[in-house]
Scaffold this motif. Structure first.
Motif, PDB file in Angstrom:
ATOM      1  N   ALA A 145      14.940 -16.257   5.306  1.00 45.98           N
ATOM      2  CA  ALA A 145      15.088 -14.996   4.778  1.00 45.98           C
ATOM      3  C   ALA A 145      14.168 -14.457   3.838  1.00 45.98           C
ATOM      4  N   ASP A 146      13.627 -15.468   2.830  1.00 46.42           N
ATOM      5  CA  ASP A 146      12.756 -15.248   1.900  1.00 46.42           C
ATOM      6  C   ASP A 146      11.185 -14.594   2.532  1.00 46.42           C
ATOM      7  N   VAL A 147      10.963 -15.473   3.394  1.00 43.39           N
ATOM      8  CA  VAL A 147       9.801 -15.019   4.316  1.00 43.39           C
ATOM      9  C   VAL A 147       9.707 -14.110   4.929  1.00 43.39           C
ATOM     10  N   GLU A 148      10.747 -13.432   5.773  1.00 49.85           N
ATOM     11  CA  GLU A 148      10.833 -12.353   6.267  1.00 49.85           C
ATOM     12  C   GLU A 148      10.826 -11.360   5.435  1.00 49.85           C
ATOM     13  N   GLN A 149      11.659 -11.288   4.285  1.00 43.06           N
ATOM     14  CA  GLN A 149      11.553 -10.266   3.422  1.00 43.06           C
ATOM     15  C   GLN A 149      10.270  -9.846   2.673  1.00 43.06           C
ATOM     16  N   VAL A 150       9.453 -10.984   2.682  1.00 37.08           N
ATOM     17  CA  VAL A 150       8.061 -10.381   2.125  1.00 37.08           C
ATOM     18  C   VAL A 150       7.275  -9.925   3.249  1.00 37.08           C
ATOM     19  N   LYS A 151       7.404 -10.541   4.289  1.00 36.24           N
ATOM     20  CA  LYS A 151       6.626 -10.111   5.670  1.00 36.24           C
ATOM     21  C   LYS A 151       6.973  -8.594   5.795  1.00 36.24           C
ATOM     22  N   THR A 152       8.215  -8.208   5.656  1.00 37.61           N
ATOM     23  CA  THR A 152       8.692  -6.823   6.128  1.00 37.61           C
ATOM     24  C   THR A 152       8.079  -5.786   4.762  1.00 37.61           C
ATOM     25  N   ARG A 153       8.000  -6.313   3.556  1.00 41.61           N
ATOM     26  CA  ARG A 153       7.402  -5.539   2.570  1.00 41.61           C
ATOM     27  C   ARG A 153       5.799  -5.454   3.105  1.00 41.61           C
ATOM     28  N   ARG A 154       5.359  -6.504   3.290  1.00 38.97           N
ATOM     29  CA  ARG A 154       3.867  -6.368   3.731  1.00 38.97           C
ATOM     30  C   ARG A 154       3.599  -5.288   4.802  1.00 38.97           C
ATOM     31  N   LYS A 155       4.377  -5.317   5.759  1.00 38.31           N
ATOM     32  CA  LYS A 155       4.173  -4.588   7.099  1.00 38.31           C
ATOM     33  C   LYS A 155       4.483  -3.312   6.430  1.00 38.31           C
ATOM     34  N   ASP A 162      -4.170   4.406  -6.109  1.00 38.53           N
ATOM     35  CA  ASP A 162      -2.811   3.758  -5.469  1.00 38.53           C
ATOM     36  C   ASP A 162      -3.354   2.829  -4.225  1.00 38.53           C
ATOM     37  N   LEU A 163      -4.105   3.177  -3.510  1.00 42.05           N
ATOM     38  CA  LEU A 163      -4.817   2.662  -2.617  1.00 42.05           C
ATOM     39  C   LEU A 163      -5.424   1.262  -3.037  1.00 42.05           C
ATOM     40  N   GLU A 164      -5.852   1.054  -3.952  1.00 42.43           N
ATOM     41  CA  GLU A 164      -6.650  -0.014  -4.490  1.00 42.43           C
ATOM     42  C   GLU A 164      -5.323  -1.100  -5.262  1.00 42.43           C
ATOM     43  N   ARG A 165      -4.302  -0.388  -5.643  1.00 38.80           N
ATOM     44  CA  ARG A 165      -3.194  -1.250  -6.386  1.00 38.80           C
ATOM     45  C   ARG A 165      -2.319  -1.950  -5.015  1.00 38.80           C
ATOM     46  N   MET A 166      -2.249  -0.979  -3.857  1.00 36.96           N
ATOM     47  CA  MET A 166      -1.517  -1.428  -2.718  1.00 36.96           C
ATOM     48  C   MET A 166      -2.500  -2.532  -2.159  1.00 36.96           C
ATOM     49  N   GLN A 167      -3.772  -2.344  -1.975  1.00 35.24           N
ATOM     50  CA  GLN A 167      -4.575  -3.462  -1.225  1.00 35.24           C
ATOM     51  C   GLN A 167      -4.346  -5.015  -2.340  1.00 35.24           C
ATOM     52  N   GLN A 168      -4.240  -4.629  -3.644  1.00 33.70           N
ATOM     53  CA  GLN A 168      -3.965  -6.022  -4.306  1.00 33.70           C
ATOM     54  C   GLN A 168      -2.741  -6.604  -4.263  1.00 33.70           C
ATOM     55  N   GLU A 169      -1.778  -5.662  -3.873  1.00 31.19           N
ATOM     56  CA  GLU A 169      -0.490  -6.069  -3.745  1.00 31.19           C
ATOM     57  C   GLU A 169      -0.389  -6.830  -2.468  1.00 31.19           C
ATOM     58  N   LEU A 170      -1.075  -6.187  -1.326  1.00 26.99           N
ATOM     59  CA  LEU A 170      -1.055  -6.986  -0.124  1.00 26.99           C
ATOM     60  C   LEU A 170      -1.547  -8.336  -0.139  1.00 26.99           C
ATOM     61  N   VAL A 171      -2.745  -8.431  -1.077  1.00 26.76           N
ATOM     62  CA  VAL A 171      -3.162  -9.783  -1.206  1.00 26.76           C
ATOM     63  C   VAL A 171      -2.204 -10.812  -1.912  1.00 26.76           C
ATOM     64  N   SER A 172      -1.626 -10.244  -2.926  1.00 26.96           N
ATOM     65  CA  SER A 172      -0.347 -11.006  -3.281  1.00 26.96           C
ATOM     66  C   SER A 172       0.572 -11.272  -2.707  1.00 26.96           C
ATOM     67  N   LEU A 173       1.027 -10.499  -1.664  1.00 26.29           N
ATOM     68  CA  LEU A 173       1.984 -10.644  -0.819  1.00 26.29           C
ATOM     69  C   LEU A 173       1.664 -11.645   0.411  1.00 26.29           C
ATOM     70  N   GLU A 174       0.357 -11.692   0.619  1.00 25.94           N
ATOM     71  CA  GLU A 174      -0.069 -12.747   1.508  1.00 25.94           C
ATOM     72  C   GLU A 174      -0.048 -14.107   0.882  1.00 25.94           C
ATOM     73  N   ARG A 175      -0.272 -14.171  -0.351  1.00 27.40           N
ATOM     74  CA  ARG A 175      -0.218 -15.427  -1.105  1.00 27.40           C
ATOM     75  C   ARG A 175       0.974 -16.107  -1.036  1.00 27.40           C
ATOM     76  N   ARG A 176       1.925 -14.933  -1.382  1.00 31.92           N
ATOM     77  CA  ARG A 176       3.341 -15.373  -1.701  1.00 31.92           C
ATOM     78  C   ARG A 176       3.769 -15.883  -0.127  1.00 31.92           C
ATOM     79  N   ILE A 177       3.654 -15.112   0.723  1.00 35.25           N
ATOM     80  CA  ILE A 177       4.218 -15.628   2.247  1.00 35.25           C
ATOM     81  C   ILE A 177       3.654 -17.061   2.602  1.00 35.25           C
TER      82      ILE A 177
END
Length: 278
Positions: free
Chosen positions: A101-111, A127-142
């Protein structure tokens, strides 16, 4: 010298004119007489009683009974371990569901964030730069969550394999126990048949024997480990193996045929036979 006299049975004792009977004193007893043929029959009864005692001992001490006790202890130990492993499996299943569930939750947010970027819904550069950084963080979290998920799956597979092994062991032990139970039941049935036969024969053999003789015999049997009457063979008491000397043998030889003898050593009824050596 041992007195090879007539047996004694309890009776009422007359009090002494000077003092009453002490509680520690044995009661006064009276003599019994017994037909020699009745005494020989009593030996047959004793033989049958000994046979019944042996059968009862055998019934209570089958090797299968001891093996079943050992098997039951082993099964209890395996069952306790299986129960603990089952709890571990249940916990790991819950942990795996949470990891999934944790993995799916983060993947859903990334998508969701990726879709917003792909659709051009984020126009502000910051905002675009912040979102790109967040995507990198989400990939690492996944990646981290997937590592945790994989580790839980491996632990779960190990626990499940152990549970399967323990369950198989329980089934094996149960099968062994069933085989032992069947073997014991078969033996018990055979012994039961022998006991019924010996009991019927004993009843027939004891039929007609004097009540006072049987009462004495039963009392002695209870006191002497199951043997109340013993033959005199080759100058030895068959109950305690005491060897009589020549004088004692002469006393016995001169005693009336209906005189009930008692062994001086063990106090059992002593029965003269053709093999007594008289």
């Amino acid at each position: 010298m041992p007195h090879w006299g007539i047996p004694w049975t309890p009776t009422s004792a007359k009090p002494s004119p000077t003092r009453g009977p002490s509680a520690s004193e044995p009661p006064e007893e009276i003599a019994l007489k017994a037909d020699p043929f009745a005494l020989l029959k009593l030996l047959d009864v004793q033989e049958l009683d000994s046979r019944l005692d042996q059968l009862r001992h055998r019934l209570a001490n089958f090797p299968e009974t001891k093996q079943l006790a050992t098997l039951t202890a082993a099964r209890s130990e395996v069952n306790d371990k299986a129960r603990d492993v089952q709890i571990q499996v249940d916990d790991l299943n819950r942990e795996q569901r949470k990891s999934d569930a944790d993995v799916e939750q983060v993947k859903t947010r990334r998508k969701r964030d990726q879709d917003r970027m792909d659709q051009g819904l984020v126009s502000n550069p910051k905002d675009l730069e912040r979102m790109q950084q967040e995507l990198v963080s989400l990939e690492r979290r996944i990646s981290e969550l997937e590592d945790i998920e994989l580790e839980v799956m491996e632990r779960l597979e190990t626990a499940q394999a152990e549970l399967v092994e323990l369950t198989g062991k329980l089934a094996e032990l149960d099968e062994q126990a069933a085989e032992l139970e069947r073997a014991r039941a078969d033996k018990a049935g055979e012994v039961g048949v022998e006991m019924e036969k010996a009991t019927a024969e004993r009843k027939q053999t004891a039929s007609g024997l004097p009540e006072d003789l049987m009462a004495l015999y039963e009392r002695l049997r209870a006191q002497k480990g199951g043997v109340g009457a013993a033959p005199l063979r080759a100058r030895r008491c068959g109950g305690c193996s005491l060897e009589l000397n020549a004088a004692e043998m002469r006393t016995i030889a001169n005693a009336p045929s209906d005189e009930l003898l008692r062994c001086e050593e063990c106090n059992r009824i002593l029965v003269r036979t053709s093999e007594s050596g008289i």
